[in-house]
Design a protein around this motif. Structure first.
Motif, PDB file in Angstrom:
ATOM      1  N   ASP A 172      -6.088  17.650  59.418  1.00 18.80           N
ATOM      2  CA  ASP A 172      -5.845  16.544  60.346  1.00 18.80           C
ATOM      3  C   ASP A 172      -4.510  16.755  61.048  1.00 18.80           C
ATOM      4  O   ASP A 172      -3.442  16.577  60.456  1.00 18.80           O
ATOM      5  N   GLN A 173      -4.531  17.157  62.317  1.00 21.97           N
ATOM      6  CA  GLN A 173      -3.307  17.553  63.019  1.00 21.97           C
ATOM      7  C   GLN A 173      -2.346  16.395  63.236  1.00 21.97           C
ATOM      8  O   GLN A 173      -1.123  16.583  63.259  1.00 21.97           O
ATOM      9  N   THR A 174      -2.877  15.182  63.397  1.00 24.12           N
ATOM     10  CA  THR A 174      -1.969  14.045  63.601  1.00 24.12           C
ATOM     11  C   THR A 174      -1.129  13.813  62.358  1.00 24.12           C
ATOM     12  O   THR A 174       0.080  13.628  62.418  1.00 24.12           O
ATOM     13  N   ARG A 175      -1.822  13.831  61.238  1.00 26.55           N
ATOM     14  CA  ARG A 175      -1.121  13.604  59.983  1.00 26.55           C
ATOM     15  C   ARG A 175      -0.130  14.727  59.747  1.00 26.55           C
ATOM     16  O   ARG A 175       1.001  14.509  59.298  1.00 26.55           O
ATOM     17  N   ARG A 176      -0.529  15.952  60.110  1.00 27.67           N
ATOM     18  CA  ARG A 176       0.367  17.106  59.920  1.00 27.67           C
ATOM     19  C   ARG A 176       1.623  16.918  60.739  1.00 27.67           C
ATOM     20  O   ARG A 176       2.742  17.213  60.288  1.00 27.67           O
ATOM     21  N   ASN A 177       1.452  16.469  61.952  1.00 27.06           N
ATOM     22  CA  ASN A 177       2.615  16.256  62.804  1.00 27.06           C
ATOM     23  C   ASN A 177       3.569  15.249  62.177  1.00 27.06           C
ATOM     24  O   ASN A 177       4.777  15.465  62.129  1.00 27.06           O
ATOM     25  N   GLN A 178       2.996  14.149  61.675  1.00 27.65           N
ATOM     26  CA  GLN A 178       3.850  13.154  61.020  1.00 27.65           C
ATOM     27  C   GLN A 178       4.638  13.777  59.884  1.00 27.65           C
ATOM     28  O   GLN A 178       5.841  13.569  59.731  1.00 27.65           O
ATOM     29  N   ILE A 179       3.921  14.543  59.084  1.00 30.94           N
ATOM     30  CA  ILE A 179       4.574  15.160  57.924  1.00 30.94           C
ATOM     31  C   ILE A 179       5.724  16.039  58.360  1.00 30.94           C
ATOM     32  O   ILE A 179       6.831  15.999  57.831  1.00 30.94           O
ATOM     33  N   TYR A 180       5.467  16.859  59.373  1.00 31.47           N
ATOM     34  CA  TYR A 180       6.520  17.783  59.786  1.00 31.47           C
ATOM     35  C   TYR A 180       7.718  17.052  60.373  1.00 31.47           C
ATOM     36  O   TYR A 180       8.863  17.456  60.170  1.00 31.47           O
ATOM     37  N   GLN A 181       7.479  15.964  61.085  1.00 33.35           N
ATOM     38  CA  GLN A 181       8.620  15.204  61.619  1.00 33.35           C
ATOM     39  C   GLN A 181       9.487  14.730  60.462  1.00 33.35           C
ATOM     40  O   GLN A 181      10.715  14.790  60.506  1.00 33.35           O
ATOM     41  N   ARG A 182       8.826  14.263  59.421  1.00 35.95           N
ATOM     42  CA  ARG A 182       9.588  13.777  58.257  1.00 35.95           C
ATOM     43  C   ARG A 182      10.348  14.934  57.620  1.00 35.95           C
ATOM     44  O   ARG A 182      11.496  14.802  57.211  1.00 35.95           O
ATOM     45  N   MET A 183       9.705  16.113  57.571  1.00 37.13           N
ATOM     46  CA  MET A 183      10.375  17.254  56.965  1.00 37.13           C
ATOM     47  C   MET A 183      11.574  17.688  57.796  1.00 37.13           C
ATOM     48  O   MET A 183      12.619  18.076  57.264  1.00 37.13           O
ATOM     49  N   PHE A 184      11.445  17.623  59.099  1.00 35.85           N
ATOM     50  CA  PHE A 184      12.592  17.952  59.956  1.00 35.85           C
ATOM     51  C   PHE A 184      13.733  16.989  59.672  1.00 35.85           C
ATOM     52  O   PHE A 184      14.900  17.364  59.624  1.00 35.85           O
ATOM     53  N   ASP A 185      13.372  15.713  59.496  1.00 37.12           N
ATOM     54  CA  ASP A 185      14.411  14.733  59.202  1.00 37.12           C
ATOM     55  C   ASP A 185      15.124  15.075  57.905  1.00 37.12           C
ATOM     56  O   ASP A 185      16.348  15.020  57.816  1.00 37.12           O
ATOM     57  N   ILE A 186      14.349  15.414  56.898  1.00 37.44           N
ATOM     58  CA  ILE A 186      14.954  15.764  55.612  1.00 37.44           C
ATOM     59  C   ILE A 186      15.895  16.948  55.785  1.00 37.44           C
ATOM     60  O   ILE A 186      16.998  16.987  55.250  1.00 37.44           O
ATOM     61  N   PHE A 187      15.442  17.918  56.554  1.00 37.64           N
ATOM     62  CA  PHE A 187      16.273  19.098  56.772  1.00 37.64           C
ATOM     63  C   PHE A 187      17.609  18.714  57.380  1.00 37.64           C
ATOM     64  O   PHE A 187      18.663  19.238  57.012  1.00 37.64           O
ATOM     65  N   GLU A 188      17.564  17.773  58.324  1.00 35.11           N
ATOM     66  CA  GLU A 188      18.815  17.393  58.971  1.00 35.11           C
ATOM     67  C   GLU A 188      19.691  16.560  58.053  1.00 35.11           C
ATOM     68  O   GLU A 188      20.904  16.720  58.023  1.00 35.11           O
ATOM     69  N   GLN A 189      19.065  15.689  57.280  1.00 30.51           N
ATOM     70  CA  GLN A 189      19.879  14.805  56.452  1.00 30.51           C
ATOM     71  C   GLN A 189      20.433  15.514  55.230  1.00 30.51           C
ATOM     72  O   GLN A 189      21.550  15.276  54.823  1.00 30.51           O
ATOM     73  N   ASP A 190      19.610  16.353  54.642  1.00 33.30           N
ATOM     74  CA  ASP A 190      20.049  17.010  53.417  1.00 33.30           C
ATOM     75  C   ASP A 190      20.922  18.231  53.697  1.00 33.30           C
ATOM     76  O   ASP A 190      21.630  18.721  52.825  1.00 33.30           O
ATOM     77  N   ALA A 191      20.843  18.722  54.898  1.00 31.32           N
ATOM     78  CA  ALA A 191      21.712  19.807  55.369  1.00 31.32           C
ATOM     79  C   ALA A 191      21.808  21.005  54.418  1.00 31.32           C
ATOM     80  O   ALA A 191      22.901  21.361  53.977  1.00 31.32           O
ATOM     81  N   PRO A 192      20.692  21.635  54.085  1.00 32.27           N
ATOM     82  CA  PRO A 192      20.790  22.863  53.294  1.00 32.27           C
ATOM     83  C   PRO A 192      21.219  24.031  54.172  1.00 32.27           C
ATOM     84  O   PRO A 192      21.308  25.166  53.715  1.00 32.27           O
ATOM     85  N   GLY A 193      21.466  23.725  55.407  1.00 32.50           N
ATOM     86  CA  GLY A 193      21.843  24.732  56.389  1.00 32.50           C
ATOM     87  C   GLY A 193      21.850  24.030  57.727  1.00 32.50           C
ATOM     88  O   GLY A 193      21.863  22.797  57.776  1.00 32.50           O
ATOM     89  N   THR A 194      21.849  24.799  58.771  1.00 35.15           N
ATOM     90  CA  THR A 194      21.734  24.155  60.064  1.00 35.15           C
ATOM     91  C   THR A 194      21.244  25.133  61.108  1.00 35.15           C
ATOM     92  O   THR A 194      21.368  26.353  60.943  1.00 35.15           O
ATOM     93  N   VAL A 195      20.683  24.602  62.172  1.00 31.16           N
ATOM     94  CA  VAL A 195      20.246  25.442  63.273  1.00 31.16           C
ATOM     95  C   VAL A 195      21.426  25.646  64.215  1.00 31.16           C
ATOM     96  O   VAL A 195      22.192  24.715  64.460  1.00 31.16           O
ATOM     97  N   LEU A 196      21.584  26.834  64.729  1.00 31.98           N
ATOM     98  CA  LEU A 196      22.648  27.081  65.695  1.00 31.98           C
ATOM     99  C   LEU A 196      22.095  27.037  67.115  1.00 31.98           C
ATOM    100  O   LEU A 196      22.415  26.162  67.885  1.00 31.98           O
TER     101      LEU A 196
END
Lengths: 572, 308, 330
Positions: A513-537
């Motif tokens: 289900d691509q809609t649900r997948r999109n939601q999931i990935y948005q949340r994962m991007f958020d986690i990446f930004e908040q938890d900051a295990p690194g960063t994008v340059l």
């Protein structure tokens, strides 16, 4: 031996003259000359039908026969008649590369330098057409269909030959993927196919690929890293070790010889199933030094150069015999942190580090504005991209406040980078270190020459290193999950252990289900930004230099595609 | 003592030295870091790493590893497999030797063919502008770091003038600049030493006799002086050859010359133990052999030196 | 020069005394009783004879040059237009002042991060000199002590020490240094230690030879018989001769140490960014050789000038201290 006084005097005056001479002696052109040809070589998509027009005008002209005479690509890529030997056929296309892989292993040399060289030698079942909106088109497989949620059936093309003359059959496909999944193999490719159950041979030209759980991206995976088809009989005969040094595939170019650190030579394969490519021979010559590589292009010693830094683009464009092709990469330069190192334990410190980096400044200074700061960790045009997501924030004051709040007491941060592996990697590292020092962090930079710099070395308390994320599938699964998920060493070594992130990622890979997948990935991007295990340059712009008369389009992935639809040779 | 006894002593010392070097390198490498993690990609599990370590024999206690390594080397020159390339380490090194050999020989040839005549010419025309120029040039050659010279040559000859290529060894033209760079110090030294050795001889009495007999300067030099000046010059030639190996590392890196020096640096970083060991043994072996030859030649030429 | 150092080693090693073999006990060997002239002796004898006048010119020139470099190092903060660490991304790759686009605020141009080349050059001299002098000191102390030990104790200890020296000379020291740094990681301390170790062998050989030759002398044997202590012997007889040699060796070693440090930094193994070192500046500038040659060229010229000054001074020093050395060094 005592030189006498006059010798000394002369010596010193010579030194002085030398210095003055060097200072006054200018290189050929400091300022870019006005462009002689306003031809813009920036159209990305080259329609494959365009060259056909040229072929009509000069059918039998020996002095200027168009190679395009044979460029009649059909939907199924039926083999066309071989091109007539002509002056237009480039005898030896020399490509100067900045780095070479350790071997030519389709399962393990999957870094940027490796996939570039593997692409002309091998074919995939399904091809991603970079010139046409990333559509998936038939290659070694002529058609495919989903039998059920877990199985994909593919029909193989008949009459495809490997470079050793043997015919492609379903056995080769099964062998290819067994080889990838082999637990004893040292293959990186296994990480790209963790969901794969196995391959079943239905008949000599039909295979069924089964996955452990529903995989929304199976076709993309078959069109991507590691899935190049290898010949079972040959590999078994010569052994894997020999095979990865002298590979045999079904691609348009066959391996001739490889002098390490010198050059790799490939010859056109006469039995190629698709139309014959333009160059009779391709030589990949290793020239690691940027300045030398550019000079080699300008002097005509080589025809194409890779890894052209932004600083040199003007020089190549200004030169009469050369031009530049650029493409934004499906690749982001990132930093990754060891969140368990003493200095970085507190997430506020990591967030502060991210806030302190002036990415736009780096882009302006190091990339002449040609790189892009992405929105979060996403690539435009790919799945998961959301134009409303903001780019990473730059706020040194906030960074300082966070550091104070976290009670940062000067614990040292060790940042290790390679001087040449990533374009502008060292410069960015030095600049970032200064930015971090400005907000009060204690940072120590180590610049160490190393061929593969994707490892963080635990010994020595290393906290930060450079990395890059290649989006191999056009989907966050291909980079966010692959690099930052639980199957990667980064997590396995304990540098980051995010429960929710892992849970979400697992879910996203196994639902359709691509809609649900999109939601999931948005949340994962958020986690990446908040938890900051690194960063994008930033997302770099990759530039290549070409000599006039060569029409070649680079891809957002480092493949060097010399097939007929992508490499054309016009008047030399 | 007899020449053969002298040679024997030297050979034994050489072998012992080699053994010491290789042993130290062996243990230093093993104690420094784990190559298994460097070799595997990010997706490898801890099990993968453990399995690789076992495959590579890194799990054995050090003395056992050492014994295995030594016996393999002695019996079959088997250095194991390159950890990176998965090809025999000996073969990996062997395929790079011709490149370094070519470079070193070219540099050596230049040293002799340019350095000695330059020294002779300077001696013959001593105190003339030619002499001053040559000696100035020689001094410059001795104080210029070879990697800087290489870079200047790349800049001026390769980038500005575009007369010669400066990377790799694809054609014979590629050899010119690296050989010049590597030989610069040797040419300079050789020129100065030849000049001084020659001048010393020129002042000897028998030269005055030759002059008195009416021989021209040139004839006198070529007939008498050169032969006598040869001894110290020949000795230094041996030293130069040894030095070329050290200078080759930097030169190979500046010109991306695919030789053994560059391989040494790269494999040390990659912790490719077998290749490092093979390279170290090769380089040390060549060095020791050259020193040995020079010692022997010196001992043969000058028997009094053998009294050691 | 490096070749000279090896030549010294070779000659010091190849003599009867250096090997600890019995030597006819006589008075101090006079010049005419020497064995056939070796290379080094030839060079020196020629030099002495050719020196029609004692030339202070060379000595003055090199001393002045060295002094200038030392002063530049000491007064770098005052002389440098700006901090060597000050980045200015907008001023990247500014050419030297006399070229179009250059500015006198950055007289020798700016590097790839906008840092002023002249400032980095001045501060870089500190590193070169620091490493150079420290390493020379370490080498001198280490080598002399080991040499004394080897000479006095002889036997197994002496042989072992000489073998260690052989082993170290069996590889180009550069390769050894690279290996050590790769193992431990780059650091200034390690760099100094390595540079120091690079030269101990010469001192050891020479010192040992001297000790051995002297200990066989009649007057020493006599002094010992009378009961003179070892220390007294050391101080009164060996030390004076040693000083001259050691000083000359130190100046020779200084040049090769500077070269070693710059080579290692050039390879990225020495001084780490952002600390300025001439070698690493040279290495970092390679990438921009065709667009910003000044980043590499000026540090290289600085290196050349420094090594020139040190070498000339060392050569002159060796010639000036000749009379003693011609006899004793072997």
């Amino acid at each position: 031996m005592t030189p006498n006084r006059s010798v000394t005097r002369r010596l010193l005056s010579i030194l002085l003259l030398l210095a003055i001479a060097l200072a006054a002696c200018q290189p050929q052109s400091a300022a870019p000359a006005p462009k002689a040809e306003p031809v813009a070589k920036t159209d990305a998509a080259k329609p494959t039908s365009a060259p056909a027009a040229k072929a009509d005008t000069k059918p039998a002209d020996a002095s200027k026969p168009a190679t395009q005479a044979d460029a009649q690509p059909t939907a199924t890529g039926k083999p066309e008649t071989k091109p007539a030997a002509s002056a237009m056929q480039k005898d030896n296309l020399v490509v100067a590369i900045a780095g070479e892989p350790t071997n030519l292993d389709t399962t393990n040399d999957l870094g940027n330098v490796g996939v570039r060289l593997l692409y002309p030698i091998f074919d995939l079942l399904i091809r991603r057409d970079f010139l046409d909106g990333n559509k998936l088109v038939p290659s070694l497989a002529t058609s495919w269909r989903r039998v059920d949620d877990l199985t994909l059936e593919l029909k193989l093309r008949d009459g495809v030959l490997f470079h050793d003359g043997s015919k492609l059959t379903a056995d080769d496909v099964k062998f290819t993927f067994d080889r990838i999944l082999d637990p004893n193999a040292r293959g990186e490719a296994r990480g790209y196919f963790l969901n794969l159950e196995g391959v079943q041979v239905v008949d000599p030209l039909t295979v069924r690929i089964a996955t452990k759980a529903p995989d929304p991206l199976l076709e993309q995976r078959l069109a991507s890293y590691g899935a190049w088809i290898v010949p079972k009989v040959h590999v078994e005969k010569v052994g894997n070790e020999a095979f990865i040094q002298a590979p045999v595939g079904t691609g348009p170019y066959k391996f001739v010889e490889w002098r390490r650190e010198s050059q790799l030579v490939l010859d056109r394969f006469d039995g190629y199933w698709d139309q014959a490519p333009a160059a009779k021979r391709i030589t990949f010559r290793l020239i690691p030094e940027t300045a030398t590589r550019v000079a080699a292009l300008l002097s005509g010693e080589v025809d194409i150069i890779t890894n052209l830094p932004p600083d040199q683009v003007e020089t190549v464009e200004a030169n009469a015999g050369t031009s530049v092709r650029s493409v934004p990469l499906a690749n982001a330069h990132v930093l990754r942190y060891n969140v368990n190192s003493p200095a970085l334990k507190d997430v506020r410190v990591r967030r502060a580090m991210n806030l302190a980096i002036d990415r736009e400044g780096l882009v302006r200074a190091l990339w002449r504005g040609k790189a892009t700061v992405p929105r979060g960790f996403t690539f435009e045009g790919e799945f998961g991209y959301d134009p409303s997501r903001p780019t990473p924030e730059f706020n040194p004051d906030k960074a300082r406040a966070l550091l104070q709040e976290a009670g940062y007491a000067g614990e040292p941060i060790v940042y290790r980078t390679s001087p040449t592996y990533y374009s502008n990697g060292r410069q960015a590292a030095e600049a970032i270190v200064e930015m971090w020092k400005k907000v009060g962090l204690t940072v120590q930079l180590e610049v160490i020459e190393q061929a593969a710099n994707t490892q963080i070395d635990e010994s020595g308390g290393l906290s930060v290193s450079n990395w890059s994320a290649t989006s191999t599938l056009g989907d966050p699964d291909g980079y966010l999950w692959r690099n930052w998920g639980p199957d990667n060493n980064h997590q396995k070594r304990g540098y980051w252990q995010p429960e929710e992130f892992n849970q979400l990622g697992r879910e996203a890979r196994t639902i359709l289900d691509q809609t649900r997948r999109n939601q999931i990935y948005q949340r994962m991007f958020d986690i990446f930004e908040q938890d900051a295990p690194g960063t994008v340059l930033y997302i770099p712009l990759e530039s290549y230099g070409l000599r006039k008369g060569i029409d070649w389009t680079p891809y957002p992935i480092y493949y060097f595609d010399a097939r007929a639809y992508n490499l054309k040779l016009t008047a030399p | 003592m007899s020449l053969s006894a002298f040679v024997l002593r030297r050979v034994v010392r050489g072998i012992f030295t080699l053994w010491l070097v290789v042993t130290v390198v062996f243990f230093a490498l093993r104690l420094s870091g784990d190559p298994a993690t460097l070799l595997l990609s990010d997706s490898a599990t801890a099990d993968d790493v453990a399995r690789l370590r076992e495959q590579l024999g890194l799990n054995q206690p050090l003395p056992v590893q050492y014994a295995t390594f030594f016996s393999r080397v002695l019996l079959g020159a088997d250095f194991g497999q390159s950890l990176q390339r998965r090809a025999p380490a000996g073969a990996v090194v062997a395929e790079r030797i011709p490149a370094t050999l070519t470079l070193a020989l070219a540099a050596f040839a230049l040293t002799i063919l340019v350095g000695i005549p330059a020294g002779i010419a300077a001696a013959v025309r001593r105190n003339t502008p030619l002499d001053r120029l040559a000696m100035t040039g020689a001094l410059l050659g001795q104080v210029t770091p070879n990697f800087f010279l290489g870079i200047v040559l790349v800049l001026v000859v390769g980038l500005w003038l575009r007369w010669l290529p400066t990377s790799g060894d694809a054609t014979w033209a590629h050899l010119i600049l690296p050989a010049l760079t590597l030989s610069a110090y040797g040419i300079a030294s050789m020129a100065r030493l030849t000049r001084s050795a020659l001048l010393d001889v020129v002042r000897k009495d028998y030269m005055r006799t030759a002059h008195a007999k009416g021989l021209s300067e040139r004839a006198a030099i070529s007939r008498h002086a050169l032969r006598n000046a040869a001894i110290p010059v020949v000795t230094v030639m041996g030293i130069q050859l040894g030095h070329l190996l050290g200078g080759a590392v930097a030169t190979e890196i500046v010109f991306a010359w695919p030789g053994v020096g560059r391989l040494a640096v790269q494999s040390i970083f990659l912790r490719d133990y077998p290749v490092v060991q093979a390279v170290v043994l090769t380089i040390a072996g060549v060095y020791v052999a050259i020193n040995l030859l020079v010692d022997v030649a010196y001992g043969w030429l000058d028997p009094k030196i053998r009294y050691t | 020069m490096a070749a000279d150092r090896v030549a010294v080693d070779r000659l010091a090693a190849d003599t009867p005394v250096a090997r600890g073999e019995p030597v006819p006990v006589t008075r101090r060997p006079h010049a005419t009783e020497q064995p056939a002239p070796s290379l080094e002796q030839v060079a020196q004898l020629v030099a002495r004879r050719r020196r029609t006048l004692r030339i202070p010119g060379v000595a003055w020139a090199s001393a002045a040059l060295l002094l200038a470099i030392v002063l530049a190092a000491i007064f770098a903060p005052a002389l440098a237009p700006q901090s060597p660490y000050e980045q200015s991304l907008l001023d990247r790759l500014t050419p030297p002042a006399w070229q179009p686009g250059g500015t006198w605020a950055r007289p020798l141009g700016a590097d790839d991060l906008g840092r002023d080349v002249l400032s980095r050059l001045l501060y870089g001299s500190r590193i070169s000199l620091l490493v150079g002098f420290s390493a020379a000191l370490i080498g001198m102390v280490l080598g002399t002590s080991l040499g004394l030990l080897a000479g006095y104790l002889g036997g197994v200890v002496g042989d072992t020490i000489m073998l260690l020296a052989d082993a170290q000379l069996a590889l180009p020291f550069l390769v050894l240094a690279i290996g050590a740094i790769a193992v431990v990681g780059p650091s200034l301390g390690l760099l100094i230690v390595l540079a120091g170790i690079s030269g101990w062998t010469s001192y050891a050989r020479v010192t040992r030879g001297m000790v051995l030759s002297l200990s066989e002398q009649e007057f020493v044997v006599a002094a010992r018989a009378v009961g003179a202590s070892t220390t007294r012997l050391l101080v009164r007889h060996i030390a004076p001769n040693l000083v001259a040699t050691v000083v000359v060796l130190a100046t020779l070693q200084l040049a090769s140490v500077i070269l070693l440090e710059s080579t290692l930094s050039f390879l990225g193994l020495g001084v780490q960014p952002p600390d300025p070192s001439w070698g690493s500046m040279l290495g970092a500038g390679r990438e921009y050789l065709n667009t910003a040659w000044w980043i590499s060229v000026f540090p290289g010229l600085a290196l050349m000038v420094t090594i020139l000054a040190v070498s000339l001074g060392g050569d002159w020093l060796r010639d000036a201290l000749d009379p003693t050395l011609a006899h004793e060094r072997l």
